[in-house]
Design a protein around this motif. Structure first.
Motif, PDB file in Angstrom:
ATOM      1  N   SER A 123       0.794  -1.364   0.068  1.00 50.88           N
ATOM      2  CA  SER A 123      -0.003   0.046  -0.043  1.00 50.88           C
ATOM      3  C   SER A 123       0.981   1.287   0.069  1.00 50.88           C
ATOM      4  O   SER A 123       0.314   2.348  -0.068  1.00 50.88           O
ATOM      5  CB  SER A 123      -0.918  -0.103   1.209  1.00 50.88           C
ATOM      6  OG  SER A 123      -0.179   0.268   2.482  1.00 50.88           O
ATOM      7  N   GLY A 124       2.169   1.070   0.093  1.00 50.66           N
ATOM      8  CA  GLY A 124       2.981   2.244   0.373  1.00 50.66           C
ATOM      9  C   GLY A 124       3.150   2.847   1.477  1.00 50.66           C
ATOM     10  O   GLY A 124       3.933   3.829   2.015  1.00 50.66           O
ATOM     11  N   LEU A 125       2.452   2.210   2.716  1.00 45.40           N
ATOM     12  CA  LEU A 125       2.645   2.664   3.875  1.00 45.40           C
ATOM     13  C   LEU A 125       4.027   2.668   4.514  1.00 45.40           C
ATOM     14  O   LEU A 125       4.263   3.556   5.179  1.00 45.40           O
ATOM     15  CB  LEU A 125       1.562   1.968   4.802  1.00 45.40           C
ATOM     16  CG  LEU A 125       1.367   2.408   6.440  1.00 45.40           C
ATOM     17  CD1 LEU A 125       1.157   3.888   6.367  1.00 45.40           C
ATOM     18  CD2 LEU A 125       0.582   1.553   7.122  1.00 45.40           C
ATOM     19  N   TRP A 126       4.479   1.428   4.257  1.00 48.81           N
ATOM     20  CA  TRP A 126       6.020   1.147   4.733  1.00 48.81           C
ATOM     21  C   TRP A 126       7.131   2.187   4.516  1.00 48.81           C
ATOM     22  O   TRP A 126       7.826   2.675   5.131  1.00 48.81           O
ATOM     23  CB  TRP A 126       6.569  -0.193   4.362  1.00 48.81           C
ATOM     24  CG  TRP A 126       7.815  -0.667   5.017  1.00 48.81           C
ATOM     25  CD1 TRP A 126       8.801  -0.419   4.253  1.00 48.81           C
ATOM     26  CD2 TRP A 126       7.949  -1.089   6.240  1.00 48.81           C
ATOM     27  NE1 TRP A 126       9.931  -1.054   5.345  1.00 48.81           N
ATOM     28  CE2 TRP A 126       9.200  -1.455   6.689  1.00 48.81           C
ATOM     29  CE3 TRP A 126       6.952  -1.193   7.453  1.00 48.81           C
ATOM     30  CZ2 TRP A 126       9.866  -1.787   7.736  1.00 48.81           C
ATOM     31  CZ3 TRP A 126       7.463  -2.116   8.612  1.00 48.81           C
ATOM     32  CH2 TRP A 126       8.933  -2.285   8.963  1.00 48.81           C
ATOM     33  N   ALA A 127       6.887   2.717   3.029  1.00 44.10           N
ATOM     34  CA  ALA A 127       7.722   3.777   2.679  1.00 44.10           C
ATOM     35  C   ALA A 127       7.378   5.084   3.304  1.00 44.10           C
ATOM     36  O   ALA A 127       8.530   5.950   3.534  1.00 44.10           O
ATOM     37  CB  ALA A 127       7.391   3.954   1.041  1.00 44.10           C
ATOM     38  N   LYS A 128       6.147   5.323   3.665  1.00 46.78           N
ATOM     39  CA  LYS A 128       5.727   6.494   4.345  1.00 46.78           C
ATOM     40  C   LYS A 128       6.130   6.595   5.870  1.00 46.78           C
ATOM     41  O   LYS A 128       6.409   7.792   6.425  1.00 46.78           O
ATOM     42  CB  LYS A 128       4.113   6.712   4.252  1.00 46.78           C
ATOM     43  CG  LYS A 128       3.644   7.824   4.766  1.00 46.78           C
ATOM     44  CD  LYS A 128       2.268   7.889   4.134  1.00 46.78           C
ATOM     45  CE  LYS A 128       1.461   7.838   5.256  1.00 46.78           C
ATOM     46  NZ  LYS A 128      -0.258   8.226   4.903  1.00 46.78           N
ATOM     47  N   MET A 129       6.500   5.403   6.491  1.00 48.00           N
ATOM     48  CA  MET A 129       6.686   5.338   7.794  1.00 48.00           C
ATOM     49  C   MET A 129       8.037   5.819   8.339  1.00 48.00           C
ATOM     50  O   MET A 129       9.108   5.416   7.544  1.00 48.00           O
ATOM     51  CB  MET A 129       6.490   3.855   8.309  1.00 48.00           C
ATOM     52  CG  MET A 129       5.142   3.492   8.530  1.00 48.00           C
ATOM     53  SD  MET A 129       4.711   1.825   8.735  1.00 48.00           S
ATOM     54  CE  MET A 129       5.480   1.489  10.480  1.00 48.00           C
ATOM     55  N   LYS A 130       8.351   6.459   9.467  1.00 46.83           N
ATOM     56  CA  LYS A 130       9.561   6.943   9.985  1.00 46.83           C
ATOM     57  C   LYS A 130      10.209   5.745  10.643  1.00 46.83           C
ATOM     58  O   LYS A 130       9.521   4.617  10.962  1.00 46.83           O
ATOM     59  CB  LYS A 130       9.386   8.178  10.910  1.00 46.83           C
ATOM     60  CG  LYS A 130       8.812   9.298  10.130  1.00 46.83           C
ATOM     61  CD  LYS A 130       8.768  10.344  11.316  1.00 46.83           C
ATOM     62  CE  LYS A 130       8.483  11.645  10.474  1.00 46.83           C
ATOM     63  NZ  LYS A 130       8.402  12.679  11.326  1.00 46.83           N
ATOM     64  N   PRO A 131      11.554   5.864  10.669  1.00 46.00           N
ATOM     65  CA  PRO A 131      12.237   4.492  11.179  1.00 46.00           C
ATOM     66  C   PRO A 131      11.650   4.172  12.586  1.00 46.00           C
ATOM     67  O   PRO A 131      11.581   2.933  13.121  1.00 46.00           O
ATOM     68  CB  PRO A 131      13.786   5.167  11.592  1.00 46.00           C
ATOM     69  CG  PRO A 131      13.873   5.989  10.127  1.00 46.00           C
ATOM     70  CD  PRO A 131      12.394   6.585  10.130  1.00 46.00           C
ATOM     71  N   GLY A 132      11.313   5.239  13.526  1.00 41.20           N
ATOM     72  CA  GLY A 132      10.912   4.758  14.656  1.00 41.20           C
ATOM     73  C   GLY A 132       9.533   4.203  14.723  1.00 41.20           C
ATOM     74  O   GLY A 132       9.437   3.043  15.640  1.00 41.20           O
ATOM     75  N   GLN A 133       8.922   4.314  13.980  1.00 42.16           N
ATOM     76  CA  GLN A 133       7.419   3.907  13.793  1.00 42.16           C
ATOM     77  C   GLN A 133       7.740   2.503  13.147  1.00 42.16           C
ATOM     78  O   GLN A 133       6.891   1.250  13.698  1.00 42.16           O
ATOM     79  CB  GLN A 133       6.600   4.624  12.625  1.00 42.16           C
ATOM     80  CG  GLN A 133       6.271   5.797  13.326  1.00 42.16           C
ATOM     81  CD  GLN A 133       5.928   6.977  11.919  1.00 42.16           C
ATOM     82  OE1 GLN A 133       5.559   6.499  10.922  1.00 42.16           O
ATOM     83  NE2 GLN A 133       5.809   8.146  12.304  1.00 42.16           N
ATOM     84  N   LYS A 134       8.702   2.299  12.480  1.00 36.98           N
ATOM     85  CA  LYS A 134       9.084   0.883  11.887  1.00 36.98           C
ATOM     86  C   LYS A 134       9.592  -0.043  12.948  1.00 36.98           C
ATOM     87  O   LYS A 134       9.195  -1.219  13.059  1.00 36.98           O
ATOM     88  CB  LYS A 134       9.980   1.031  10.703  1.00 36.98           C
ATOM     89  CG  LYS A 134       9.464   1.584   9.603  1.00 36.98           C
ATOM     90  CD  LYS A 134      10.440   1.638   8.186  1.00 36.98           C
ATOM     91  CE  LYS A 134      10.017   2.225   6.921  1.00 36.98           C
ATOM     92  NZ  LYS A 134      10.931   2.355   6.039  1.00 36.98           N
ATOM     93  N   ASP A 135      10.515   0.673  13.697  1.00 34.34           N
ATOM     94  CA  ASP A 135      11.187  -0.180  14.883  1.00 34.34           C
ATOM     95  C   ASP A 135       9.950  -0.753  15.681  1.00 34.34           C
ATOM     96  O   ASP A 135      10.086  -1.773  16.342  1.00 34.34           O
ATOM     97  CB  ASP A 135      12.103   0.654  15.554  1.00 34.34           C
ATOM     98  CG  ASP A 135      13.149   1.244  14.863  1.00 34.34           C
ATOM     99  OD1 ASP A 135      13.639   0.664  13.971  1.00 34.34           O
ATOM    100  OD2 ASP A 135      13.903   2.095  15.233  1.00 34.34           O
ATOM    101  N   LEU A 136       8.793   0.112  16.027  1.00 34.85           N
ATOM    102  CA  LEU A 136       7.935  -0.343  16.893  1.00 34.85           C
ATOM    103  C   LEU A 136       7.158  -1.143  16.405  1.00 34.85           C
ATOM    104  O   LEU A 136       6.747  -2.208  16.837  1.00 34.85           O
ATOM    105  CB  LEU A 136       7.012   1.002  17.342  1.00 34.85           C
ATOM    106  CG  LEU A 136       5.990   0.519  18.374  1.00 34.85           C
ATOM    107  CD1 LEU A 136       6.300  -0.034  19.837  1.00 34.85           C
ATOM    108  CD2 LEU A 136       5.089   1.683  18.799  1.00 34.85           C
ATOM    109  N   TYR A 137       6.771  -1.226  15.068  1.00 34.67           N
ATOM    110  CA  TYR A 137       5.751  -2.128  14.422  1.00 34.67           C
ATOM    111  C   TYR A 137       6.533  -3.219  14.312  1.00 34.67           C
ATOM    112  O   TYR A 137       5.877  -4.497  14.719  1.00 34.67           O
ATOM    113  CB  TYR A 137       5.352  -1.502  13.172  1.00 34.67           C
ATOM    114  CG  TYR A 137       4.393  -2.577  12.517  1.00 34.67           C
ATOM    115  CD1 TYR A 137       3.171  -2.633  13.173  1.00 34.67           C
ATOM    116  CD2 TYR A 137       4.571  -3.145  11.180  1.00 34.67           C
ATOM    117  CE1 TYR A 137       2.103  -3.284  12.591  1.00 34.67           C
ATOM    118  CE2 TYR A 137       3.548  -3.890  10.696  1.00 34.67           C
ATOM    119  CZ  TYR A 137       2.497  -3.735  11.175  1.00 34.67           C
ATOM    120  OH  TYR A 137       1.611  -4.565  10.693  1.00 34.67           O
ATOM    121  N   VAL A 138       7.827  -3.444  13.935  1.00 34.39           N
ATOM    122  CA  VAL A 138       8.606  -4.909  13.804  1.00 34.39           C
ATOM    123  C   VAL A 138       8.798  -5.340  15.281  1.00 34.39           C
ATOM    124  O   VAL A 138       8.389  -6.540  15.246  1.00 34.39           O
ATOM    125  CB  VAL A 138       9.919  -4.555  13.187  1.00 34.39           C
ATOM    126  CG1 VAL A 138      10.957  -5.559  13.382  1.00 34.39           C
ATOM    127  CG2 VAL A 138       9.710  -4.031  11.740  1.00 34.39           C
TER     128      VAL A 138
END
Length: 134
Positions: free
Chosen positions: A21-36
């Motif tokens: 959906s393109g959401l991953w590209a839009k997310m900031k590193p801290g958001q990706k860290d928490l989600y992972v």
């Protein structure tokens, strides 16, 4: 029983919609860290409801407390999680379906199998007879 073919023997997953959906590209590193982190804990504990202390998350993924707070809010805004604050920087996170932005139905300890795309049935190639020119 469903068999999976993977390249690695030990893994955890992210919903493909998050990437496609393109959401991953839009997310900031801290958001990706928490989600992972949350997806890893979900697999490790076999539940879609995770109780975590901020300090444990910070130590696990190297995220600052302010970044963690902002990431939590953004992931909720994106429809990836719900969370509830508890005493002492403890939170209960609920993993949501990225397509619906709602928690998955049913018992959070039960596996969710969405309808998977089935590969098209194999068809034999059409044979066409071509007459040789005279």
């Amino acid at each position: 029983m469903i068999e999976l073919t993977v390249m690695l023997d030990s893994f955890f997953g992210l919903h493909p919609h998050v990437v496609c959906s393109g959401l991953w590209a839009k997310m900031k590193p801290g958001q990706k860290d928490l989600y992972v982190y949350l997806m890893h804990e979900s697999e490790r504990c076999r539940t879609r409801v995770i109780k975590a202390i901020d300090r444990d998350i910070q130590l696990a993924v190297g995220i600052a407390s302010r970044t963690l707070c902002d990431a939590r809010k953004k992931l909720r805004e994106y429809g990836l999680i719900l969370y509830q604050s508890e005493q002492g920087n403890r939170y209960t996170y609920t993993i949501c379906n990225p397509r619906t932005c709602e928690p998955y139905p049913g018992d959070p300890k039960e596996r969710v199998d969405e309808a998977r795309r089935r590969p098209p049935q194999r068809q034999e190639p059409t044979q066409v007879s071509i007459a040789a020119p005279l």
